[in-house]
Design a protein around this motif. Structure first.
Motif, mmCIF file in Angstrom:
data_model
loop_
_atom_site.group_PDB
_atom_site.id
_atom_site.type_symbol
_atom_site.label_atom_id
_atom_site.label_comp_id
_atom_site.label_asym_id
_atom_site.label_seq_id
_atom_site.Cartn_x
_atom_site.Cartn_y
_atom_site.Cartn_z
ATOM 1 N N UNK A 87 0.766 -1.090 0.037
ATOM 2 C CA UNK A 87 -0.053 -0.052 0.080
ATOM 3 C C UNK A 87 0.774 1.129 -0.107
ATOM 4 N N UNK A 88 1.765 1.221 1.013
ATOM 5 C CA UNK A 88 2.759 2.396 1.049
ATOM 6 C C UNK A 88 3.591 2.585 -0.200
ATOM 7 N N UNK A 89 3.998 1.495 -0.591
ATOM 8 C CA UNK A 89 4.787 1.412 -1.850
ATOM 9 C C UNK A 89 4.185 2.221 -3.105
ATOM 10 N N UNK A 90 2.750 1.713 -3.245
ATOM 11 C CA UNK A 90 2.164 2.238 -4.277
ATOM 12 C C UNK A 90 1.787 3.676 -4.097
ATOM 13 N N UNK A 91 1.602 4.091 -2.975
ATOM 14 C CA UNK A 91 1.427 5.514 -2.399
ATOM 15 C C UNK A 91 2.852 6.194 -2.983
ATOM 16 N N UNK A 92 3.854 5.724 -2.639
ATOM 17 C CA UNK A 92 5.034 6.515 -2.770
ATOM 18 C C UNK A 92 5.395 6.741 -4.278
ATOM 19 N N UNK A 93 4.893 5.491 -4.965
ATOM 20 C CA UNK A 93 5.061 5.573 -6.347
ATOM 21 C C UNK A 93 4.250 6.684 -7.135
ATOM 22 N N UNK A 94 2.917 6.557 -6.489
ATOM 23 C CA UNK A 94 2.189 7.529 -6.981
ATOM 24 C C UNK A 94 2.606 9.052 -6.824
ATOM 25 N N UNK A 95 2.995 9.495 -5.562
ATOM 26 C CA UNK A 95 3.774 10.513 -5.420
ATOM 27 C C UNK A 95 4.716 10.967 -6.341
ATOM 28 N N UNK A 96 5.547 9.617 -6.681
ATOM 29 C CA UNK A 96 6.856 10.031 -7.712
ATOM 30 C C UNK A 96 6.372 10.547 -8.825
ATOM 31 N N UNK A 97 5.430 9.399 -9.332
ATOM 32 C CA UNK A 97 4.768 9.814 -10.842
ATOM 33 C C UNK A 97 4.462 11.487 -10.922
ATOM 34 N N UNK A 98 3.581 11.667 -9.762
ATOM 35 C CA UNK A 98 3.452 13.316 -9.770
ATOM 36 C C UNK A 98 4.515 14.063 -9.793
ATOM 37 N N UNK A 99 5.377 13.825 -9.041
ATOM 38 C CA UNK A 99 6.466 14.621 -8.617
ATOM 39 C C UNK A 99 7.245 14.975 -9.889
ATOM 40 N N UNK A 100 7.298 13.673 -10.672
ATOM 41 C CA UNK A 100 8.213 13.857 -12.041
ATOM 42 C C UNK A 100 7.397 14.356 -13.328
ATOM 43 N N UNK A 101 5.934 14.290 -12.713
ATOM 44 C CA UNK A 101 5.059 15.117 -14.009
ATOM 45 C C UNK A 101 4.900 14.055 -14.958
ATOM 46 N N UNK A 102 4.606 12.781 -14.518
ATOM 47 C CA UNK A 102 4.733 11.704 -15.729
ATOM 48 C C UNK A 102 3.175 11.585 -15.999
ATOM 49 N N UNK A 103 2.930 11.506 -17.466
ATOM 50 C CA UNK A 103 1.473 11.240 -17.951
ATOM 51 C C UNK A 103 1.528 9.788 -18.694
ATOM 52 N N UNK A 104 2.142 9.616 -19.845
ATOM 53 C CA UNK A 104 2.178 8.338 -20.487
ATOM 54 C C UNK A 104 3.414 8.007 -21.343
#
Length: 1730
Positions: free
Chosen positions: A438-455
């Motif tokens: 769960x926390x790993x996915x949260x951290x990953x989601x934060x990471x995707x947001x932080x690097x501004x990743x779309x697709x």
């Protein structure tokens, strides 16, 4: 204090028992008497306080500069006795320790003494200093500096992100401020810390300034400040047995933990400090009970995670991944010292250590706050060390930061992960896995947001570091494998999965790009990263989780989307067109093929690997081992190293080492260590068993595990060799297809990839392109395509019924490529037309529209005809664009997830992809195809076999094939076999397919290419023919080359020396039979050697003491391994010869002494050749060119060293070949009829004519110059001490002695090489390699320069009766050496070498006969000395009786009697008792005499063999004497052996008795003067054993234990690098400056003294042997191997080592045969430094 000590000893006993026992007996343990300890209780607090005051006083808070090391050291030196005293106290036992504990932990004492309140001024200042020092101890910072940190915070997206990212700006802003110690390089950190920690940490105290409540705490504080002085550490640790202390100390340590790490970060000596910290912490945290207690009471876990975060935060930088401008993500900077020097390891190692305890790990996994913080920490490493592809010029500076990055991910992220995983083994732990995921996915989601990743990932960037992805993957894997969790309950939604797969897929594509050389401008380091990523220590924390994650994504995402993503990432979308030409907008054409191979290989890996998808640990271990062994044979240790094991040593789930051995013995055979002829040493290797090659060789696993691409090829080559050898398949096989372990049910979705239209279209397109010979397609591509088809057939989702397919087909046909998604049915679907986009120039561009029909399968069946009407409108296939498909799928999923916010961004990204397709010069053409996958396969079969109609369905002959498809003949083979195997599987899966295959085969029409491409077909056929012709041409060339080589070998080996058999030359030139012809290996011309242009043999001259090492015992000496066993060199050959010469020189005239013996036992010059000849002038120019070519290291041209231009053998001189006729030998072969007397006279006359040397010395010819120069070389080869034996230095007698001794040395050594006797006969073992003939000519020419005064000529003494000159001597003159004391072999050489060359055979025989009489007399004299007095009387009488018989001169009894009677005249027999011969009977006497004469006969026979040719006869050992005697012409007619006596060989030139009397009288007169020496100087029967090295013990430990602590006799220290000489057992210091003499280190010096420049040393601490030869040295290897036949150089692995007798034999062989220079290749100069 003395009382204290006593009590300590008495009371100390009870602490020795374990707690449980102590409790029981507690009642009757007496207490320690109060008054015993009173003194110490009073004194100790004061003492410890004074220590602390010293420490306070000494510490000066550094201003800008760091504390100067010197000051600290000074204080520590002053305090040394204090601490030592405390240390002594701890050793006094439990009672004293408990007092110390009390003092150290009591808060009262501390309050009273150290508050700094008292009147004492000194105490005050020290207290102030202490407070200043304390200030910087917290992690927090003074309030006024907080502001800046807050303002620059930037708008984060979530609370966590704020905490993680805020520091980035601050850090970069003020990174270099260092105005005050506690500012710590960045100001914002402190405040942010406080913000963050308020949410996670219960206890504010972690951050605050330390508060000390007792001595122990302050003592530890100063220990840290002073950077852990060793003494203090020892004291603190010595106290640990006390239980109360242990707990108190552990808590104190935890309390100071943050401060410790803070100090460590600033330390200069961080390495030493780290070691000492871990030294303490490992004692504290390895105890589970203690660790649990501290975790509960002191928040140990919080502290550790916080401190780790704090440590890393000092080196964060903004991440440039993806969106460089707006990225909010920060990563660690791998260039910082913290990471580069691994400063963080003590922390991480402590963390891993405590996580190994179940109870602590449980607490960690249950604590959500901690998990959040930890994931935050891991995200600092996510995306570190980003690589950007250089597109224009090469990078200037190749950064090596990737080492730090990989190490950091492995140690700081992966190892703790493995530690946690080890506690998630059972169902009950499901909750933990859910938390982490769960926390790993949260951290990953934060990471995707932080690097501004779309697709879309940013192009041309790759990072190998995705620890968050890997945490997620590994916990998923564990969940399914061990905890029986349902995978779908913990997986995120589709959109997240799409994002998750992007970066790992990017890594896979980048690997392929790197191997395709697309990143060359980034330098070598990028290749290093690609290798490290798959390397055995990293792979199961890096590539394995990545591929597993991709497998999970693939099994859950839409297969068409996934497949098209793969080809798009690999940039080969544009290549997948039916057109013969295309434009690739993202890839250069030269990279297309390898990228396509990469993409297909990746798909094969993805679909076939089962490492996390259902294999058991044992299966995995076996597969890993097989893969490694298939690449190369491996040693046991390298195999252990290459099998990926769990990187966390504490986690204990290393697939058991027991099973390692059992698996190894199941899959591999052991090849014992061998020694190859080239000299390279093999270790003991494991090689795969035949059945492993047959059934288990798995190319997919090999590809996954190869670090170097060449290993894949190596595995295939070995597989090919196996098939050839076991005659399973003769040609070039393809990688075999291997059945896979069944998939775990959770991953069944992976099969969908094989059954999706996108993949089928790609496969169809590639098959078509390969059939049509489009460019850029390789066999490898075809191989992978077929592999994928076969995987699809093996894993078909469900048996589809044929009927349903043909009926319900209509509705499904909205898509004009394939009707469904099942491969089995799609294989038979015919595709008629395809619309392609091509450049206008392409041949496919058609103008008229075709009739549009498309049929599926059997045209005969009605249904399909009906179907074709329905499909009229969609008759031409549309252009298929992977990218478009993928966009469509992605859009659907996004819409499903209805995130409008993101929708805004989408169009921007999709726009850039429509561009490439729309380049104007493309036009649409329609291609007529009319093929199905099945028909393409059958045509491919025809194409591969090169024959039309080569495929015939096997089931038509044998129906069983369909029922039992597992046929071994299909398991190994090439492309044709693969195609046959696939068609068979297709036929088995569906009846329709079977019918269609038969039908296609019936229409045996040639394959129909598209209208325009008939030329391509023609090309293929031409290609085949051309190949055939080329092959034939190659065969012819090879044959010719082989015959040339053969003739070359013959000439090279045969014209080495005049001894070679010259029948060929004689045949060609019958008229003038005289000259020997030589080939020059430099200019290639052949011709005789002349005086003006002499030819020479390439020779190596080396000084040798091998002969001197012979001993007269048959038992070889052992290497001493105890003090008692010592070796004394008194019984060596060299020592005895030395003693003899010195004794002779004491009593006799020097010049005659120097002709009575030979030297060269030590430091003799040995001459050897490779047998090649060259003109001497050619050689000079060759040397010039070598001199100018400075690259050649390894030998020194200035010393005349070179390598033979032909065979590259090491050499250092050229021996001129004497021009002359080789006919001599044939002319004089027959026994002449001249009588002995005449011959004796002729010999004497010949010796007199000194000037009559054929090459007159007066005219300096080139030849004589060369002969002189080679003589100089020979002299300078050995040291002066080995050539100067005369009393008057520089006397010509010296040179004379040296020259004939060179001949002697070479003859003796050849004898040794033959095993010490001539029984084997035949040509010399080094027959072609012998240069004795040329050597004799050179020596003879020089010997003739010295005249022997005719009065002293030994020849006269041997052949004439003369009056005794010694009697006329004046008293002060020394007499000449009596003839009986002279060494006969030396006399032989003197006689031969002073005769004019070439020598006549009859003269040679005459000389031998004369010398034999002397030798025989010496034997009799030696025998007579050995007998008892009675025996002597008996012999004397029996001899006198037979004296007058006819054969008296040829009977040993008579002669012995005569000798005895003559010698009795002197005082010879009087001295002392003699050692008796056991039984003196006639047989033993005969035997003794023969043994005495044999060495001379052997030397003489060898000499005759070299001078006159002719083979040596072979014989049994017991008849060696008779055979050699008859060969030398001593035996007139060979009688039958039973009544043979050695005396029958005698041929006396003058009456025997007179001669003997004359010789004996010399001894008698000597005996009168020196009776004690007479016997000692008589030549005894020489029985030398062959030279041997010292015998070594079986077990290396025996040597190691004795020598590695042994002191050197010279410098009396224990050497750092001890070594021992294997020739004489001397112990030396390798490289030791202590034993250096005149710039020579001890080993080099010893090699000169012991081996005249050759030394063989065993290095004790490395177990290797090192050879010193002159000015060069080389590592020879080791003769000690472990149980698996491996060396353990430098004893790194610490395995028990045992002697390898074969290797030692080889070493000894090389030493005796002087071949070190030729066999060992890696020589280097030692500059006298060894």
């Amino acid at each position: 204090m003395t009382q204290g000590r006593v009590s300590g000893k008495s009371g100390g006993l009870h602490t020795l028992f374990c707690k449980r026992h102590r409790i029981k007996s507690n009642s009757n343990v007496p207490c320690v008497p109060k008054d015993l300890l009173m003194m110490s209780e009073l004194v100790l607090p004061q003492f410890i306080f004074s220590l602390i005051q010293h420490l306070r006083e000494g510490y000066n808070e550094p201003a800008l500069d760091l504390p100067s090391e010197k000051d600290l050291h000074k204080i520590l030196q002053v305090l040394e006795p204090h601490v030592s005293f405390l240390e002594d106290l701890t050793k006094m036992g439990g009672a004293m320790r408990s007092v110390l504990t009390q003092v150290l932990t009591s808060q009262q004492f501390y309050k009273d003494l150290s508050s700094g309140v008292g009147e004492n001024a000194c105490a005050k200042t020290s207290h102030e200093k202490y407070l200043i020092a304390l200030k910087g101890s917290g992690l927090a910072f003074p309030e006024d500096k907080l502001a800046c940190g807050m303002q620059e915070q930037g708008a984060g997206t979530s609370a966590l992100a704020v905490q993680g990212l805020a520091g980035a700006t601050a850090t970069s802003g003020q990174g270099n401020s260092s105005d005050e110690e506690d500012q710590d390089g960045s100001q914002g950190v402190g405040k942010r810390k406080r913000v963050k920690l308020s949410s996670t940490t219960k206890d504010q105290s972690i951050m605050d300034v330390l508060k000390h409540k007792c001595f122990l705490e302050e003592l530890l504080f100063w220990t840290i400040k002073y950077e852990f002085p060793q003494k203090m550490v020892t004291f603190l640790l010595n106290m640990l047995p006390d239980q109360d202390y242990k707990i108190a100390f552990t808590k104190t340590f935890v309390q100071h933990y943050a401060f410790i790490m803070k100090t460590l970060k600033k330390s200069h000596e961080s390495d030493t400090m780290s070691n000492r910290i871990v030294h303490i912490s490992v004692q504290l945290f390895s105890n589970e009970e203690l660790a649990r207690q501290v975790t509960e009471e002191c928040q140990l876990l919080d502290i550790m995670v916080t401190v780790l975060l704090y440590m890393m935060e000092s080196c964060l930088i903004k991440s440039e991944l993806q969106d460089e401008e707006n990225s909010l993500h920060v990563v660690v900077n791998c260039g910082e010292a913290l990471l580069k020097n691994n400063t963080y390891w003590p922390l991480v190692s402590d963390f891993i250590n405590i996580l190994s305890h179940q109870s602590v790990a449980k607490k960690f996994l249950e604590d959500h706050g901690l998990l959040v913080t930890w994931m935050n920490f891991v995200s600092f490493f996510q995306g570190m060390n980003l690589n950007k592809r250089e597109l224009n010029e090469h990078v200037e500076f190749e950064s090596q930061t990737y080492y730090a990055a990989f190490a950091a991910e492995l140690e700081a992220c992966a190892q703790p992960m493995w530690g946690l995983l080890s506690h998630c083994k059972v169902r009950e732990t499901q909750e933990y896995t859910r938390n982490v995921v769960r926390y790993c996915l949260e951290a990953l989601q934060d990471w995707f947001d932080a690097i501004n990743f779309v697709d879309e990932p940013a192009p041309n960037q790759v990072t190998f570091h995705l620890p968050l992805h890997r945490y997620f993957a590994m916990f998923l894997s564990k969940a399914v494998k061990c905890q029986e969790l349902d995978l779908d309950t913990i997986l995120p939604d589709q959109e997240m999965l799409m994002k998750l797969m992007i970066h790992p897929l990017q890594i896979q594509a980048s690997l392929s790009e790197i191997h395709s050389n697309m990143w060359v401008r980034n330098g070598l380091q990028i290749k290093g990263q690609a290798m490290t990523y798959v390397q055995s220590h990293f792979c199961n924390s890096m590539i394995d989780p990545d591929i597993y994650l991709l497998q999970v994504c693939a099994s859950r995402l839409d297969p068409d989307y996934f497949i098209s993503s793969v080809f798009e990432r690999f940039k080969v979308v544009d290549l997948l067109t039916m057109a013969s030409q295309h434009q690739n907008t993202v890839l250069d054409s030269e990279h297309e093929r390898s990228m396509l191979e990469g993409a297909l290989t990746f798909l094969v890996l993805l679909l076939s690997l089962r490492l996390h998808l259902g294999m058991t640990d044992d299966e995995i271990l076996r597969a890993e081992m097989v893969a490694q062994l298939c690449m190369n044979d491996r040693t046991h240790s390298s195999l252990l190293d290459l099998i990926p094991e769990n990187p966390n040593p504490k986690s204990g789930i290393i697939p058991g080492s027991l099973s390692f051995e059992s698996v190894l013995s199941a899959v591999a055979d052991f090849k014992a260590p061998v020694f190859e002829p080239g000299g390279s040493m093999q270790q003991g290797m494991y090689t795969p068993k035949a059945e492993v090659w047959d059934k288990e060789f798995d190319p997919v696993m090999v590809i996954l595990r190869t670090v170097y691409r060449r290993d894949v090829q190596s595995a295939m080559d070995r597989y090919t060799a196996f098939l050839k050898q076991s005659s399973k398949f003769p040609g070039n096989p393809w990688p075999p297809y291997k059945k896979r372990t069944p998939l775990h049910p959770s991953y069944k979705g992976l099969i969908k990839l094989l059954h999706c239209k996108t993949l089928h279209i790609v496969l169809f397109t590639l098959l078509y392109k390969i059939l049509m010979d489009h460019q850029n397609l390789s066999e490898h591509v075809l191989c992978m395509v077929l592999y994928l088809i076969e995987l699809g057939l093996e894993n078909s989702p469900e048996q589809e019924s044929d009927e349903e397919e043909s009926a319900g087909g209509q509705e499904r046909c909205h898509d004009s490529w394939f009707p469904g998604s099942n491969l089995v049915s799609n294989m038979r679907h015919f595709i008629n037309y395809v619309r392609v986009r091509v450049p206008e120039t392409a041949p496919e561009v058609k103008r008229e529209p075709p009739a549009s029909t498309s049929s599926d399968g059997l045209t005969s069946s009605q249904s399909s005809r009906r179907k074709s009407l329905h499909r009229e409108n969609s008759g031409t296939a549309q252009v298929f664009s992977l990218v478009a498909e993928r966009r469509k799928k992605f859009q659907e999923i996004i819409n499903r997830n209805n995130s409008e916010a993101n929708q805004v961004v989408r169009p921007k990204t999709s726009m850039k992809w429509s561009a490439p397709g729309a380049t104007p010069q493309l036009t649409t053409a329609i291609l007529e195809v009319k093929e199905s996958i099945l028909s393409l396969l059958i045509k491919l079969h025809h194409k591969l076999s090169g024959k039309q109609n080569s495929y015939y369905p096997p089931w038509l002959d044998d129906v069983d094939v369909l029922i039992h498809p597992e046929i071994p003949r299909y398991s190994h083979g090439d492309g044709m076999t693969a195609v046959e195997r696939i068609l068979l599987k297709a036929a088995i899966q569906s009846r329709l397919n079977k019918r269609i295959i038969e039908e296609i085969c019936r229409k045996v029409t040639p394959p129909v290419p598209p209208k325009k491409i008939s030329s391509a077909e023609k090309k293929t056929l031409d290609k085949e023919e051309r190949r055939q012709k080329a092959r034939e041409r190659q065969q012819k060339l090879l044959a010719e080359f082989a015959s040339r080589q053969k003739s070359f070998m013959e000439t090279a080996m045969d014209v080495e020396s005049p001894d070679a058999d010259i029948a060929m030359e004689i045949a060609t030139s019958e008229q003038h039979v005289s000259e020997a012809i030589y080939d020059c290996v430099i200019c290639g011309q052949s011709g005789p050697s002349t005086e003006d242009r002499p030819t020479g043999l390439v020779v190596l001259l080396q000084a040798s003491s091998v002969l001197g090492q012979c001993r007269n015992s048959t038992e070889p000496k052992k290497l001493p391994t105890t003090e008692e066993e010592q070796i004394y060199p008194w019984d060596t050959c060299a020592a005895l010869h030395d003693v003899r010469l010195t004794t002779l020189q004491r009593y006799f005239k020097d010049s005659s002494c120097l002709q009575a013996v030979s030297i060269g036992w030590e430091g003799g010059v040995y001459v050897q050749t490779c047998g090649h000849t060259l003109h001497i002038d050619c050689h000079k120019s060759y040397m010039e060119s070598l001199r100018n070519d400075q690259v050649l290291q390894g030998f020194s041209v200035d010393k005349g060293e070179f390598t033979c231009p032909l065979c590259r053998q090491f050499a250092n001189s050229v021996l001129p070949c004497y021009p002359g006729n080789n006919v001599e030998r044939s002319l004089w072969q027959s026994h002449s009829n001249k009588c002995m007397r005449d011959l004796v006279q002729e010999v004497e006359d010949l010796q007199e004519q000194l000037g009559a040397f054929p090459v007159s010395i007066s005219s300096e010819t080139n030849l004589s110059k060369e002969m002189e120069s080679v003589m100089k070389d020979i002299k300078s080869t050995t040291q002066k001490k080995y050539t100067d034996y005369s009393k008057s230095p520089g006397s010509p007698d010296n040179d004379f002695l040296f020259m004939y001794s060179v001949a002697r040395t070479n003859l003796e050594l050849e004898l040794v090489h033959r095993g010490g006797n001539l029984c084997s006969g035949g040509a010399s073992t080094s027959g072609k390699r012998s240069c004795l003939n040329q050597l004799f000519h050179v020596l003879a020419m020089h010997m003739r320069l010295y005249s022997i005064d005719s009065a002293y000529n030994p020849w006269r003494k041997l052949t004439q009766l003369m009056q005794d000159k010694n009697s006329e001597l004046k008293s002060e003159e020394l007499p000449e050496v009596p003839v009986l004391y002279r060494d006969v072999s030396s006399l032989l050489l003197i006689q031969i070498l002073t005769m004019p060359q070439p020598l006549h055979k009859e003269h040679f025989t005459c000389i031998i006969k004369v010398l034999f009489t002397l030798l025989y007399t010496q034997a009799l004299a030696a025998l007579s000395v050995k007998c008892s007095a009675e025996d002597r009387m008996a012999w004397k009488e029996s001899g006198a009786l037979k004296k007058n018989t006819s054969s008296g001169e040829k009977s040993w009894e008579v002669l012995l009697g005569h000798v005895v009677s003559q010698l009795s005249k002197g005082k010879i027999y009087e001295e002392g008792e003699t050692e008796e011969l056991t039984v003196v009977n006639p047989d033993s006497v005969e035997c003794y005499l023969q043994q005495f004469c044999l060495p001379f006969l052997r030397i003489t026979s060898l000499l005759q063999h070299h001078l006159f040719g002719g083979d040596l006869p072979s014989c049994q050992e017991d008849e060696e004497f008779t055979v050699l005697a008859s060969c030398l012409g001593l035996l007139p007619s060979f009688q039958s052996s039973h009544q043979f006596t050695s005396a029958s060989c005698l041929d006396w030139p003058v009456p025997a008795f007179d001669m003997i009397s004359q010789w004996c009288s010399e001894l008698a007169s000597f005996a009168d003067r020196h009776p004690d020496q007479v016997k000692a100087l008589l030549i005894q029967e020489p029985k030398w054993d062959l030279p041997r090295l010292l015998q070594l013990p079986e077990n290396y430990n025996t040597i190691f234990q004795y020598y590695h602590r042994k002191t050197c006799t010279v410098c009396t220290k224990v050497p750092k690098d001890p070594a021992v000489c294997l020739v004489c057992g001397t112990f030396v210091c390798l490289k030791g400056l202590c034993c250096k003499q005149q710039s020579y280190c001890e080993c080099v010096l010893h090699s000169q003294n012991c081996g005249a420049g050759t030394g063989i040393f065993l290095l004790i601490n490395a177990s290797v042997i090192i050879i010193i030869r002159g000015h060069r040295f080389c590592l020879w290897g080791s003769v000690y191997l472990d149980a698996h036949g491996e060396e353990d150089r430098d004893l790194r692995r610490g395995k028990p080592l045992y002697i390898c007798k074969e290797r030692y034999k080889v070493l000894e062989q090389q030493w005796v045969s002087h071949t070190f220079d030729h066999i060992n290749k890696r020589w280097g100069p030692h500059y006298n430094g060894l």
